[in-house]
Design an enzyme around this catalytic site. Sequence first.
Site, short mmCIF file in Angstrom:
data_model
loop_
_atom_site.label_atom_id
_atom_site.label_comp_id
_atom_site.label_asym_id
_atom_site.label_seq_id
_atom_site.Cartn_x
_atom_site.Cartn_y
_atom_site.Cartn_z
N ARG A 256 16.51 44.52 14.83
CA ARG A 256 16.96 43.59 15.40
C ARG A 256 15.85 44.06 16.62
O ARG A 256 16.46 46.02 15.90
CB ARG A 256 18.34 43.81 17.02
CG ARG A 256 19.31 41.75 15.81
CD ARG A 256 18.71 40.55 16.46
NE ARG A 256 19.60 39.58 15.99
CZ ARG A 256 19.42 39.12 15.21
NH1 ARG A 256 18.29 39.86 13.83
NH2 ARG A 256 20.05 37.76 14.45
N GLU B 238 10.77 38.23 21.39
CA GLU B 238 11.23 36.97 20.66
C GLU B 238 11.57 35.91 21.03
O GLU B 238 12.12 35.71 21.80
CB GLU B 238 11.87 37.66 19.30
CG GLU B 238 11.76 38.41 18.68
CD GLU B 238 12.68 38.70 17.41
OE1 GLU B 238 13.02 37.67 16.95
OE2 GLU B 238 12.65 39.86 17.12
N HIS C 236 9.73 36.95 12.40
CA HIS C 236 11.33 37.47 12.06
C HIS C 236 11.58 35.99 11.24
O HIS C 236 12.48 35.14 11.54
CB HIS C 236 12.29 36.79 13.51
CG HIS C 236 13.88 37.60 13.64
ND1 HIS C 236 14.25 37.59 14.33
CD2 HIS C 236 14.73 37.75 12.57
CE1 HIS C 236 15.41 37.97 14.16
NE2 HIS C 236 15.83 37.73 12.84
C1 DGY Z 1 19.86 36.45 11.04
O1 DGY Z 1 20.35 35.86 10.48
O2 DGY Z 1 20.48 37.19 12.16
C2 DGY Z 1 18.69 36.89 10.57
O3 DGY Z 1 18.39 37.39 12.03
C3 DGY Z 1 18.37 35.48 11.71
O4 DGY Z 1 18.46 35.24 13.18
#
Ligand code: DGY
Length: 330
Positions: free
Chosen positions: A236, A265, A285
């Site tokens: 993240r 994002e 992402h």
């Molecule tokens: C997750 O599954 O956490 C991916 O980053 C998609 O949101």
Amino acid sequence: MNKRVLLTRGNLPGHGPARLSEAADVAAWTGSDKPTPTELAGLATGVDAILALGNDPVDAALMDAVGPALEVVALASMGFDNVDRAAAAERGIVVTHTPGVLAETTADLTFALILAARRRLPAAGASLAAGSWDVFRMDDYLGFDVHGATLGLIGYGQIGRAVARRARGFGMRVLHHDPYAIADDDLSTAVGLATLLAESDVVSLHVPLTEETRHLVSVRELAAMKPTATLVSTARGGVVDEAALLDAVRSGRLHSAGLDVYEREPMGRELSPLVAEEHIVTLPHIGSATESTRAAMVDLAVDNILDVLSGHPARTPLPGTPASPAKVRV
Ligand code: DGY
């Protein structure tokens, strides 16, 4: 009366939404973008379940706008930093996510970023596309070998281990640092963070974003890495202090980075300065973005909803949270 379910997006892959429609009254956001919190609250009023994505704010305001019927919010994502877990617990609402189905796909993308950043693939490809490949030079786009290098995994859960398995094929030495995985295994050696940062050629992040992991990699950690090293994140955005990373790469104190996730994002047209850096490979992402994995994520979210609405425990509640609603809801 049928249970009511809201999908916060209309274009979900796979057969999950159709399965849900057979068992419940399903409504979905129909826009091509995502609903604003106000739009979401309006659509969700009175529903029993919500299927949301990892970037929909699942907070007290939404839960209160939905009202007491709400039993379960099923995320079609592994990450859950968008959820106010305390607010859900107070209201007895189950929240689920999707562990288990996206680790291999995200590990594939992690390796793509490692290779792209270490071997400078985007910059080399862009120079070809720009017509600049006029002569073969021995020193064009020199990168670093991935095979035989040392890989440091910060976070050694499902995705970290899947990356370690791939690293074995590249003959890499693998280190990991994770307070929940303090033992060595056949793939990796457990080390302290300082050792991992000092010895790794590639540091890859596989931790959730929490108050403890926010800016886990900042000025001090970047300075502790080798100047020839690469930082990779498919975790993240908030786990990395982006300003510090930009500074480290621009000043040459760090060789490169490969990023799939950002502090802000999506970016739209307001691109982060990270995107323009030759030594930073950036993706929007897409860690879990394959047809089968995204369908599996939606499927698991649907299974969690169907289970809870039929009085069974959820399959994959968020870590440390209950699998069933706290009380029989109206
Ligand atoms: C997750 O599954 O956490 C991916 O980053 C998609 O949101």
